[in-house]
Design a protein around this motif. Structure first.
Motif, PDB file in Angstrom:
ATOM      1  N   ARG A  32      -8.807  -3.460  -3.123  1.00 12.16           N
ATOM      2  CA  ARG A  32     -10.091  -4.132  -3.373  1.00 12.16           C
ATOM      3  C   ARG A  32     -11.131  -3.197  -3.978  1.00 12.16           C
ATOM      4  NH1 ARG A  32     -11.177  -7.733   2.102  1.00 12.16           N
ATOM      5  NH2 ARG A  32      -9.462  -9.224   1.836  1.00 12.16           N
ATOM      6  N   GLY A  33     -10.712  -2.093  -4.528  1.00 11.17           N
ATOM      7  CA  GLY A  33     -11.692  -1.145  -5.045  1.00 11.17           C
ATOM      8  C   GLY A  33     -12.169  -0.215  -3.953  1.00 11.17           C
ATOM      9  N   GLU A  34     -13.196   0.538  -4.242  1.00 12.66           N
ATOM     10  CA  GLU A  34     -13.666   1.555  -3.302  1.00 12.66           C
ATOM     11  C   GLU A  34     -15.095   1.271  -2.865  1.00 12.66           C
ATOM     12  OE1 GLU A  34     -11.388   3.243  -2.255  1.00 12.66           O
ATOM     13  OE2 GLU A  34      -9.966   2.905  -3.868  1.00 12.66           O
ATOM     14  N   PRO A  35     -15.433   1.563  -1.611  1.00  9.62           N
ATOM     15  CA  PRO A  35     -14.515   2.033  -0.564  1.00  9.62           C
ATOM     16  C   PRO A  35     -13.706   0.871  -0.005  1.00  9.62           C
ATOM     17  CG  PRO A  35     -16.699   1.774   0.355  1.00  9.62           C
ATOM     18  CD  PRO A  35     -16.830   1.465  -1.117  1.00  9.62           C
ATOM     19  N   ASP A  36     -12.490   1.132   0.409  1.00 11.83           N
ATOM     20  CA  ASP A  36     -11.632   0.109   0.991  1.00 11.83           C
ATOM     21  C   ASP A  36     -11.496   0.427   2.476  1.00 11.83           C
ATOM     22  OD1 ASP A  36     -10.005  -2.014   1.332  1.00 11.83           O
ATOM     23  OD2 ASP A  36      -8.527  -1.436  -0.177  1.00 11.83           O
ATOM     24  N   ASP A  56      -9.562  13.305  -0.308  1.00 12.46           N
ATOM     25  CA  ASP A  56      -9.934  12.164  -1.151  1.00 12.46           C
ATOM     26  C   ASP A  56      -8.802  11.138  -1.187  1.00 12.46           C
ATOM     27  OD1 ASP A  56     -11.016  10.418  -2.965  1.00 12.46           O
ATOM     28  OD2 ASP A  56     -10.840  11.751  -4.697  1.00 12.46           O
ATOM     29  N   LEU A  57      -8.660  10.367  -0.108  1.00 12.20           N
ATOM     30  CA  LEU A  57      -7.589   9.379  -0.055  1.00 12.20           C
ATOM     31  C   LEU A  57      -7.713   8.310  -1.140  1.00 12.20           C
ATOM     32  CD1 LEU A  57      -6.895  10.776   2.629  1.00 12.20           C
ATOM     33  CD2 LEU A  57      -6.456   8.510   3.584  1.00 12.20           C
ATOM     34  N   PRO A  58      -8.919   7.767  -1.396  1.00 18.45           N
ATOM     35  CA  PRO A  58      -9.010   6.766  -2.466  1.00 18.45           C
ATOM     36  C   PRO A  58      -8.598   7.335  -3.826  1.00 18.45           C
ATOM     37  CG  PRO A  58     -10.958   6.692  -1.080  1.00 18.45           C
ATOM     38  CD  PRO A  58     -10.195   7.915  -0.669  1.00 18.45           C
ATOM     39  N   GLY A  59      -9.032   8.558  -4.124  1.00 20.71           N
ATOM     40  CA  GLY A  59      -8.683   9.161  -5.401  1.00 20.71           C
ATOM     41  C   GLY A  59      -7.198   9.440  -5.519  1.00 20.71           C
ATOM     42  N   ILE A  60      -6.607   9.949  -4.436  1.00 17.93           N
ATOM     43  CA  ILE A  60      -5.167  10.240  -4.441  1.00 17.93           C
ATOM     44  C   ILE A  60      -4.370   8.948  -4.601  1.00 17.93           C
ATOM     45  CG2 ILE A  60      -3.250  11.015  -3.005  1.00 17.93           C
ATOM     46  CD1 ILE A  60      -5.068  13.178  -1.905  1.00 17.93           C
ATOM     47  N   ALA A  61      -4.746   7.903  -3.867  1.00 21.91           N
ATOM     48  CA  ALA A  61      -4.025   6.628  -3.951  1.00 21.91           C
ATOM     49  C   ALA A  61      -4.091   6.060  -5.362  1.00 21.91           C
ATOM     50  CB  ALA A  61      -4.603   5.638  -2.949  1.00 21.91           C
ATOM     51  N   ALA A  62      -5.277   6.094  -5.971  1.00 24.67           N
ATOM     52  CA  ALA A  62      -5.424   5.562  -7.327  1.00 24.67           C
ATOM     53  C   ALA A  62      -4.610   6.370  -8.326  1.00 24.67           C
ATOM     54  CB  ALA A  62      -6.901   5.554  -7.724  1.00 24.67           C
ATOM     55  N   LEU A  70      -1.240   1.781   3.849  1.00 24.41           N
ATOM     56  CA  LEU A  70      -1.221   3.073   4.536  1.00 24.41           C
ATOM     57  C   LEU A  70      -2.634   3.608   4.746  1.00 24.41           C
ATOM     58  CD1 LEU A  70       1.784   4.835   2.770  1.00 24.41           C
ATOM     59  CD2 LEU A  70       1.715   3.955   5.113  1.00 24.41           C
ATOM     60  N   ARG A  71      -3.481   3.432   3.760  1.00 26.58           N
ATOM     61  CA  ARG A  71      -4.867   3.887   3.905  1.00 26.58           C
ATOM     62  C   ARG A  71      -5.588   3.130   5.006  1.00 26.58           C
ATOM     63  NH1 ARG A  71      -7.953   3.146  -1.257  1.00 26.58           N
ATOM     64  NH2 ARG A  71      -9.605   3.924   0.091  1.00 26.58           N
ATOM     65  N   LEU A  72      -5.365   1.831   5.085  1.00 18.44           N
ATOM     66  CA  LEU A  72      -5.978   1.036   6.144  1.00 18.44           C
ATOM     67  C   LEU A  72      -5.436   1.453   7.510  1.00 18.44           C
ATOM     68  CD1 LEU A  72      -5.899  -2.482   4.441  1.00 18.44           C
ATOM     69  CD2 LEU A  72      -7.906  -1.021   4.780  1.00 18.44           C
ATOM     70  N   ALA A  73      -4.121   1.640   7.596  1.00 18.34           N
ATOM     71  CA  ALA A  73      -3.509   2.032   8.865  1.00 18.34           C
ATOM     72  C   ALA A  73      -4.007   3.399   9.324  1.00 18.34           C
ATOM     73  CB  ALA A  73      -1.992   2.036   8.738  1.00 18.34           C
TER      74      ALA A  73
END
Length: 267
Positions: free
Chosen positions: A54-58, A159-165, A203-206
């Motif tokens: 859903r984009g950042e932040p998630d 930076d989890l959002p950056g790594i995931a993207a 995984l990020r949510l968990a």
């Protein structure tokens, strides 16, 4: 039943809800669909759908609020919440949210519970995903992808959002190359890349959850080789002599869940 955009119906054999949290991707291990089909219990089993980015932040809390809102809108009581692997960290938060909304705390059962290790978990899953397609990728592509993931961890460990993207983008590049070589339809490529991006989101949510609960105590159920990540009292743990891949389809597991739902198993 009210609209359940974030939940999938597994079976409906009774008024009480059993919420199941796991990422139902393509894997050999049994999933909650098999457990729901076999469990001799008069309950309605719902499974969390793969979450779309859903984009950042998630963040977990807004998602959690919507998941639980949909469930409670059915008007049915939540009898139990089940979590498998990283989904255990989401199951505890769903159980707490149900109780916080003024409902009786559901029984919480966690199977082979694991806490996703942030950026490392994302990198590990990227490696596993490209390894699964290794025979259709060049050695140079694989080596470069491994080095890319390592550089991301070294440079941006928080930076989890950056790594995931970034990993989702690199995976899409690799799947595009593979699809071209195999003359695969673009729909298939899009399904692969969307599925991987969804898994990273999951995984990020968990990783924002945990194995503790504010109301009650979870029951930890482990397969034969699973080492629990959180110490729990013996009365809160059950170890079954079954492989991880068969844990959610094994007859002992099925009986245990049925006993929990009927109130015949307490901890």
């Amino acid at each position: 039943m009210a609209e359940l955009t974030d939940w999938q119906l597994l079976c409906d054999r009774g008024p009480e809800l059993v919420l199941c949290l796991d990422f139902a991707g393509g894997r050999a291990a049994a999933g909650f669909a098999e457990l729901a089909a076999a469990a001799p219990a008069d309950s309605c089993f719902l499974h969390l759908r793969p979450p779309a980015p859903r984009g950042e932040p998630d963040l977990l809390d807004p998602r959690l609020e919507e998941w639980v809102r949909q469930v409670l809108a059915t008007g049915r009581p939540v009898r139990a919440v089940l979590g498998f692997c990283g989904g255990a960290c989401l199951a505890t938060r769903v159980a707490d949210a149900v109780a916080s909304a003024g409902h009786p705390p559901p029984r919480t059962v966690l199977f082979d519970a694991v806490v996703p290790a942030g950026a490392t978990a994302l990198s590990d899953q990227f490696t596993a995903a490209i390894t699964a397609s290794a025979e259709h990728l060049t050695e140079a592509e694989l080596d470069d992808a491994h080095r890319y993931a390592e550089r991301l961890l070294d440079r941006y460990p928080k930076d989890l959002p950056g790594i995931a993207a970034a990993l989702a983008g690199r995976y899409e590049t690799l799947m595009t190359a593979m699809a071209g070589r195999l003359a695969l339809h673009d729909v298939f490529r899009r399904e692969l890349t969307a599925g991987f991006a969804s898994y990273l989101t999951y995984l990020r949510l968990a990783s924002q959850g945990g194995l503790d609960t504010h109301t009650g105590t979870p029951l930890f159920v482990s397969s034969v080789d699973h080492e629990p990540e959180q110490a729990a009292a013996p009365e809160w743990t059950v170890s079954l002599d079954v492989d991880r891949a068969d844990l959610l389809r094994d007859a002992e597991t099925t009986k245990l869940v049925a006993d929990v739902l009927r109130g015949e198993f307490s901890w």
